[in-house]
Write a protein that holds these residues in place. Sequence first.
Motif, short mmCIF file in Angstrom:
data_model
loop_
_atom_site.label_atom_id
_atom_site.label_comp_id
_atom_site.label_asym_id
_atom_site.label_seq_id
_atom_site.Cartn_x
_atom_site.Cartn_y
_atom_site.Cartn_z
N ASN A 28 10.50 0.82 2.83
CA ASN A 28 10.88 2.22 2.85
C ASN A 28 9.65 3.05 3.22
O ASN A 28 8.70 3.14 2.44
N PRO A 29 9.63 3.66 4.42
CA PRO A 29 8.41 4.38 4.86
C PRO A 29 8.05 5.57 3.98
O PRO A 29 6.92 6.02 4.00
N ALA A 30 9.01 6.07 3.21
CA ALA A 30 8.70 7.18 2.31
C ALA A 30 7.86 6.74 1.13
O ALA A 30 7.21 7.56 0.48
N GLU A 31 7.85 5.42 0.85
CA GLU A 31 7.12 4.92 -0.30
C GLU A 31 6.05 3.90 0.05
O GLU A 31 5.06 3.76 -0.67
N VAL A 32 6.26 3.16 1.14
CA VAL A 32 5.40 2.02 1.46
C VAL A 32 4.78 2.19 2.84
O VAL A 32 5.49 2.32 3.84
N THR A 75 -3.01 -2.75 -11.00
CA THR A 75 -2.48 -3.86 -10.20
C THR A 75 -3.34 -5.10 -10.34
O THR A 75 -2.83 -6.22 -10.49
N ALA A 76 -4.66 -4.94 -10.31
CA ALA A 76 -5.55 -6.10 -10.43
C ALA A 76 -5.38 -6.79 -11.77
O ALA A 76 -5.42 -8.02 -11.85
N ALA A 77 -5.19 -6.01 -12.83
CA ALA A 77 -5.02 -6.61 -14.16
C ALA A 77 -3.73 -7.42 -14.22
O ALA A 77 -3.71 -8.53 -14.75
N ARG A 102 0.88 -1.18 0.00
CA ARG A 102 0.00 0.00 0.00
C ARG A 102 0.90 1.22 0.00
O ARG A 102 1.77 1.37 0.87
N ARG A 103 0.73 2.07 -0.99
CA ARG A 103 1.60 3.22 -1.15
C ARG A 103 1.42 4.23 -0.02
O ARG A 103 0.33 4.42 0.50
N ALA A 104 2.52 4.87 0.33
CA ALA A 104 2.49 5.84 1.42
C ALA A 104 1.55 7.00 1.09
O ALA A 104 1.42 7.41 -0.07
N ALA A 105 0.91 7.52 2.13
CA ALA A 105 -0.06 8.62 1.94
C ALA A 105 0.62 9.91 1.52
O ALA A 105 -0.04 10.83 1.02
N THR A 106 1.93 10.01 1.73
CA THR A 106 2.65 11.25 1.43
C THR A 106 3.14 11.31 -0.03
O THR A 106 3.64 12.35 -0.45
N SER A 125 -1.20 8.09 -4.10
CA SER A 125 -0.98 7.85 -2.67
C SER A 125 -2.09 6.98 -2.09
O SER A 125 -3.26 7.09 -2.47
N GLY A 126 -1.71 6.08 -1.20
CA GLY A 126 -2.66 5.22 -0.51
C GLY A 126 -3.20 4.07 -1.34
O GLY A 126 -3.97 3.25 -0.83
N GLN A 127 -2.82 3.97 -2.61
CA GLN A 127 -3.34 2.91 -3.45
C GLN A 127 -2.51 1.64 -3.29
O GLN A 127 -1.35 1.68 -2.89
N PHE A 128 -3.12 0.50 -3.63
CA PHE A 128 -2.42 -0.77 -3.60
C PHE A 128 -1.61 -0.92 -4.87
O PHE A 128 -2.06 -0.55 -5.96
#
Length: 209
Positions: A134-138, A179-181, A57-61, A66-69
């Motif tokens: 990596n908290p900046a990305e994940v 991602t689902a595809a 799940r992508r970091a909110a920042t 942001s926030g997407q899987f």
Amino acid sequence: MPAPSRDGADPRTDRAALADRLRAFPVRPLDPAGHRASAVAVAVADDGTGPGIWLTRRAATLRAHSGQFALPGGRLDPGETAEDAALRELDEELGVRVDPGQVLGRLDDFATRSGYVITPVVVWIGAAPPLRPNPAEVAHVHFVPFGELDVAPTYSRIAESDRPVIGLPLVGTLIHAPTAAVLHQFTEVALHGRPTRVAHLEQPLFAWR
């Protein structure tokens, strides 16, 4: 149905079987002209209970999506191949460093509404190492076993497109394209040997930006 191996593993999902199915699949590349070339890693690991893949799940920042899987991945740097980029992003996002010889193959390129052409690269990890996200990305990492990944997709419609919007019910929510595809094609091709195409599948409106 193949008989289990001595250690109880399903021989349909071992490294050789996955590599054979990917090798037999005629991949359809796309010309990235007008799009940004990128790659994602479909990383096959075994957490001790069996094989699966890592979904983040992508970091909110983050500025984009942001926030997407998502799968570990990103844009190709100058001079990089898709394989180079997928392995680099796997290291940068999850702290997993893999030799290029662990790449099993590719899936079809997927063009996104937000301007990318994604090349999915399937990578064999083996025994899952400790992760260092990596908290900046994940924001979070999910391990999705093959048994959960092998799920029937859902399809819906939006007024803005005549293409079906794919969703995969995973990790307690609905994962959307791209991602689902990618994950649906991985399941069809690598696990079942079915030459399923996904380029026609649509993304929800929030992924268009």
